[in-house]
Design a protein around this motif. Structure first.
Motif, PDB file in Angstrom:
ATOM      1  N   LEU A 293       0.845  -1.198   0.000  1.00 20.82           N
ATOM      2  CA  LEU A 293       0.000   0.000   0.000  1.00 20.82           C
ATOM      3  C   LEU A 293       0.875   1.241   0.000  1.00 20.82           C
ATOM      4  O   LEU A 293       1.708   1.437   0.892  1.00 20.82           O
ATOM      5  CB  LEU A 293      -0.912   0.016   1.233  1.00 20.82           C
ATOM      6  CG  LEU A 293      -1.766   1.283   1.403  1.00 20.82           C
ATOM      7  CD1 LEU A 293      -2.795   1.394   0.274  1.00 20.82           C
ATOM      8  CD2 LEU A 293      -2.462   1.311   2.770  1.00 20.82           C
ATOM      9  N   PHE A 295       0.528   5.459  -0.019  1.00 25.49           N
ATOM     10  CA  PHE A 295      -0.495   6.443   0.325  1.00 25.49           C
ATOM     11  C   PHE A 295       0.159   7.784   0.622  1.00 25.49           C
ATOM     12  O   PHE A 295       1.361   7.868   0.908  1.00 25.49           O
ATOM     13  CB  PHE A 295      -1.309   5.971   1.542  1.00 25.49           C
ATOM     14  CG  PHE A 295      -0.480   5.674   2.764  1.00 25.49           C
ATOM     15  CD1 PHE A 295      -0.264   6.647   3.736  1.00 25.49           C
ATOM     16  CD2 PHE A 295       0.097   4.433   2.952  1.00 25.49           C
ATOM     17  CE1 PHE A 295       0.502   6.389   4.863  1.00 25.49           C
ATOM     18  CE2 PHE A 295       0.858   4.149   4.071  1.00 25.49           C
ATOM     19  CZ  PHE A 295       1.064   5.130   5.031  1.00 25.49           C
ATOM     20  N   LEU A 299      -3.951  10.236   4.595  1.00 26.25           N
ATOM     21  CA  LEU A 299      -4.427   9.043   5.303  1.00 26.25           C
ATOM     22  C   LEU A 299      -3.911   9.035   6.735  1.00 26.25           C
ATOM     23  O   LEU A 299      -4.653   8.731   7.671  1.00 26.25           O
ATOM     24  CB  LEU A 299      -3.967   7.794   4.562  1.00 26.25           C
ATOM     25  CG  LEU A 299      -4.348   6.453   5.202  1.00 26.25           C
ATOM     26  CD1 LEU A 299      -5.861   6.317   5.309  1.00 26.25           C
ATOM     27  CD2 LEU A 299      -3.757   5.288   4.397  1.00 26.25           C
ATOM     28  N   THR A 311      -4.520   3.013  10.621  1.00 27.31           N
ATOM     29  CA  THR A 311      -4.238   2.396   9.320  1.00 27.31           C
ATOM     30  C   THR A 311      -3.526   1.066   9.471  1.00 27.31           C
ATOM     31  O   THR A 311      -3.947   0.049   8.902  1.00 27.31           O
ATOM     32  CB  THR A 311      -3.392   3.347   8.466  1.00 27.31           C
ATOM     33  OG1 THR A 311      -4.068   4.604   8.340  1.00 27.31           O
ATOM     34  CG2 THR A 311      -3.156   2.761   7.079  1.00 27.31           C
ATOM     35  N   LEU A 328      -9.092  -1.276  -1.839  1.00 30.33           N
ATOM     36  CA  LEU A 328      -9.096   0.181  -1.724  1.00 30.33           C
ATOM     37  C   LEU A 328     -10.493   0.713  -1.462  1.00 30.33           C
ATOM     38  O   LEU A 328     -10.663   1.694  -0.725  1.00 30.33           O
ATOM     39  CB  LEU A 328      -8.522   0.809  -2.989  1.00 30.33           C
ATOM     40  CG  LEU A 328      -7.020   0.643  -3.213  1.00 30.33           C
ATOM     41  CD1 LEU A 328      -6.573   1.434  -4.428  1.00 30.33           C
ATOM     42  CD2 LEU A 328      -6.221   1.065  -1.990  1.00 30.33           C
ATOM     43  N   GLU A 332     -11.479   3.006   1.749  1.00 29.79           N
ATOM     44  CA  GLU A 332     -12.137   4.303   1.641  1.00 29.79           C
ATOM     45  C   GLU A 332     -13.419   4.343   2.466  1.00 29.79           C
ATOM     46  O   GLU A 332     -13.691   5.333   3.167  1.00 29.79           O
ATOM     47  CB  GLU A 332     -12.451   4.611   0.181  1.00 29.79           C
ATOM     48  CG  GLU A 332     -13.154   5.953   0.000  1.00 29.79           C
ATOM     49  CD  GLU A 332     -13.458   6.283  -1.442  1.00 29.79           C
ATOM     50  OE1 GLU A 332     -13.996   7.379  -1.704  1.00 29.79           O
ATOM     51  OE2 GLU A 332     -13.169   5.443  -2.321  1.00 29.79           O
ATOM     52  N   ILE A 347      -6.497  12.429  -0.413  1.00 33.68           N
ATOM     53  CA  ILE A 347      -5.704  11.226  -0.178  1.00 33.68           C
ATOM     54  C   ILE A 347      -5.547  10.477  -1.497  1.00 33.68           C
ATOM     55  O   ILE A 347      -6.534  10.236  -2.196  1.00 33.68           O
ATOM     56  CB  ILE A 347      -6.362  10.300   0.861  1.00 33.68           C
ATOM     57  CG1 ILE A 347      -6.549  11.034   2.187  1.00 33.68           C
ATOM     58  CG2 ILE A 347      -5.529   9.036   1.066  1.00 33.68           C
ATOM     59  CD1 ILE A 347      -7.365  10.249   3.199  1.00 33.68           C
ATOM     60  N   LEU A 349      -4.176   6.826  -3.024  1.00 30.68           N
ATOM     61  CA  LEU A 349      -3.885   5.457  -2.595  1.00 30.68           C
ATOM     62  C   LEU A 349      -3.511   4.618  -3.801  1.00 30.68           C
ATOM     63  O   LEU A 349      -4.129   4.735  -4.865  1.00 30.68           O
ATOM     64  CB  LEU A 349      -5.102   4.826  -1.912  1.00 30.68           C
ATOM     65  CG  LEU A 349      -5.697   5.537  -0.695  1.00 30.68           C
ATOM     66  CD1 LEU A 349      -7.026   4.915  -0.324  1.00 30.68           C
ATOM     67  CD2 LEU A 349      -4.724   5.481   0.483  1.00 30.68           C
TER      68      LEU A 349
END
Length: 375
Positions: A293, A295, A299, A311, A328, A332, A347, A349
């Protein structure tokens, strides 16, 4: 009766009435009903009819100017009806009725100005959104050997557009990805993000070393910004199951492996692009099924009542199922619920999954060479 008059006078048009117009009509009619009830209960003359002039102004706060004029016409009729039902029309009553008509015209002008400004703001916002979408191309679903998905989560409607960026490319040196965040917001941030992405889309195919790409991007940023502007970024390369990451002041990517979430912190910190970062790569060996991931800091900064979104604690449960796109979407949804629908920052991602080494394929022998090969 009052509602029937309103429906005949207010033009409905071909398009369905907006929620704002319905709210304006409802509020204005409630006010007209209250004033009418008080006036009827008083029964000693037209003492409160002047309050009807507030109805078009109330509608002007929500509805279009056409709706406001319709509400004003109803208000004028109501005021005139009360004036005519009295034994005699006094000067004060006549002034009140005339005032309702003048208030209607003024409220219509106010509504027209408000509507024009709202349409202009909406158009500018739409243009900015289109510009941002032109910068951020859709990712995936497959880039090289990796399943890849990207997602851009906008902040609240009142927030400016941001400069978050991402890209994934299948290059001769493996699959290369970048995620970054431009300092600041608005069109200047989108412009700088487009410069970084444009440079990256070129040099990612030309440079064998990620550190050389960082140097090229740093020069591109330095030529385009002021002394206090910068771009945080993380660059990732997957080649033959080997993952290489260089980090320029950006949040560390999260490696999801067999139920564990591992932050891939850089061996040594480096400043953002624009401050001549000297980066040290981090190298990891990937296993089939690993997910990564990437980001932006929106986030990490998402919080409610001072508590940040967990997270790392929730990443595996949210991102470890289904396709990378499904993961994802789950992230979200959980994030928006956590902050009650109000984010302070945009954000970006990117989630990728490594399924294993690329299968070795041999080129098919052309039919006209089959005999030659056999002989």
């Amino acid at each position: 009766m009052l509602f029937r008059v309103a429906m005949h006078i207010i033009p409905t048009g071909r398009r369905p009435m907006s929620s704002g117009s319905r709210a304006g009509i409802g509020a204005a009619l409630v006010l007209l009903a209250l004033v009418s009830a008080v006036e009827l209960a008083d029964g000693s003359g037209t003492n409160y009819v002047g309050l009807v002039a507030a109805a078009p102004f109330l509608a002007a706060a929500f509805a279009s100017w056409r709706v406001v004029l319709g509400v004003g016409a109803v208000a004028t009729i109501v005021g005139g009806a009360f004036a005519l039902t009295g034994q005699m029309v006094s000067i004060a009553t006549a002034i009140n009725v005339i005032g309702i008509g003048l208030a209607t015209g003024l409220a219509g002008a106010v509504a027209a100005i408000r509507q024009r400004q709202a349409e202009r703001i909406a158009e500018l916002s739409k243009l900015a959104s289109v510009a941002q979408q032109a910068v951020l191309r859709p990712l995936g679903p497959q880039v090289g050997t990796l399943a890849v998905a990207g997602r851009y989560i906008s902040a609240t409607a009142a927030a400016d557009i941001g400069g978050d960026l991402y890209e994934a490319l299948d290059t001769p040196y493996g699959v290369r990805m970048i995620i970054g965040d431009v300092r600041g917001k608005g069109l200047d941030a989108v412009r700088l993000a487009s410069i970084v992405l444009g440079s990256y889309r070129h040099v990612a195919y030309e440079r064998a070393d990620l550190r050389a790409i960082v140097a090229d991007l740093d020069r591109a940023v330095a030529r385009s910004v002021g002394d206090e502007d910068f771009v945080t970024a993380a660059l990732v390369e997957e080649r033959g199951g080997t993952l290489t990451i260089v980090n320029c002041g950006h949040p560390a990517p999260l490696l999801l492996r067999r139920g564990q979430v591992i932050p891939l912190e850089p061996p040594a910190p480096a400043p953002p692009l624009g401050f001549m970062p000297v980066v040290r790569p981090r190298v990891e060996r990937l296993e089939p099924g690993d997910r990564l991931l990437l980001f932006t800091d929106g986030l990490g900064e998402a919080r409610r009542e001072g508590e940040f979104f967990p997270t790392a604690d929730r990443a595996w449960r949210l991102l470890g199922h289904g396709t990378v796109g499904d993961g994802l979407a789950s992230l979200e949804t959980a994030l928006v619920e956590w902050v009650y629908g109000r984010l302070d920052d945009d954000i970006a991602l990117v989630l990728m999954e490594y399924s294993g080494p690329r299968p070795v394929t041999t080129g098919a022998v052309p039919s006209w060479e089959v005999g030659a090969v056999e002989s």
